[in-house]
Scaffold this active site. Sequence first.
Site, PDB file in Angstrom:
ATOM      1  N   SER A 109     -22.253  -5.057  -0.513  1.00  0.00           N
ATOM      2  CA  SER A 109     -21.271  -4.529   0.444  1.00  0.00           C
ATOM      3  C   SER A 109     -21.738  -3.182   0.973  1.00  0.00           C
ATOM      4  O   SER A 109     -22.670  -2.568   0.449  1.00  0.00           O
ATOM      5  CB  SER A 109     -19.905  -4.365  -0.243  1.00  0.00           C
ATOM      6  N   ALA A 110     -21.085  -2.694   2.023  1.00  0.00           N
ATOM      7  CA  ALA A 110     -21.436  -1.380   2.576  1.00  0.00           C
ATOM      8  C   ALA A 110     -21.270  -0.297   1.511  1.00  0.00           C
ATOM      9  O   ALA A 110     -22.130   0.584   1.360  1.00  0.00           O
ATOM     10  CB  ALA A 110     -20.570  -1.071   3.796  1.00  0.00           C
ATOM     11  N   ARG A 158     -23.540 -11.688  -5.224  1.00  0.00           N
ATOM     12  CA  ARG A 158     -22.993 -13.049  -5.150  1.00  0.00           C
ATOM     13  C   ARG A 158     -24.004 -14.047  -4.590  1.00  0.00           C
ATOM     14  O   ARG A 158     -23.934 -15.227  -4.866  1.00  0.00           O
ATOM     15  CB  ARG A 158     -21.737 -13.046  -4.291  1.00  0.00           C
ATOM     16  N   ASN A 173     -15.449   4.975   2.328  1.00  0.00           N
ATOM     17  CA  ASN A 173     -16.563   4.718   1.416  1.00  0.00           C
ATOM     18  C   ASN A 173     -17.234   5.999   0.915  1.00  0.00           C
ATOM     19  O   ASN A 173     -17.463   6.129  -0.290  1.00  0.00           O
ATOM     20  CB  ASN A 173     -17.590   3.782   2.052  1.00  0.00           C
ATOM     21  N   TYR A 200       0.849  -1.184   0.000  1.00  0.00           N
ATOM     22  CA  TYR A 200       0.000   0.000   0.000  1.00  0.00           C
ATOM     23  C   TYR A 200       0.884   1.233   0.000  1.00  0.00           C
ATOM     24  O   TYR A 200       1.447   1.622   1.017  1.00  0.00           O
ATOM     25  CB  TYR A 200      -0.934   0.010   1.218  1.00  0.00           C
TER      26      TYR A 200
END
Length: 172
Positions: free
Chosen positions: A136-137, A158, A110, A31
Amino acid sequence: SFREIKENELLVKVMATSIIPADCFNLQGSYGNETPQLPAVFGMEGSGIIEKVGENVDKKLIGKHCGIVIRPSKENYHGVWAEYCYATVQSLVIFDKQLDFTKIFSTFVNPMTICGFLDVIKKSGLKSVAQNGASSALGRMFIKLCNKEGIEVINIVRKESTIEELKLIGGK
């Protein structure tokens, strides 16, 4: 054991955290240029209660609920995957109300990601988009904001069991 709190820091009791893709990359050492040196406590985003403040921080913040984002660095990296973390006021969203920690643990990554997506979509003049991982969130937030902006979202999931949940928030 706790170290001495610095004059511009806050000590936050962590109540909820997330695992975002950046955390996974950080754990793998891939990262950016700021891979923490071990030992380190990972976790970039969470929520908690401010328990202690340094001498240059307003003591009225003690007891407030907050969203936390920790930027990885090589020096003294201590993320939110712990019972407590150290933060600066700039790395927090501080709330006047006591909020559900599971609703505020993702107040940074997010929302900023969704804002970036919406900016690209609008600048491209698109009227519809498709997303995978819709349950997902981030996916749920994307559905809600695209609906608000009049952008149709084709959602790929999914598990069939999540379809009804997504329909309740406007998913198709």
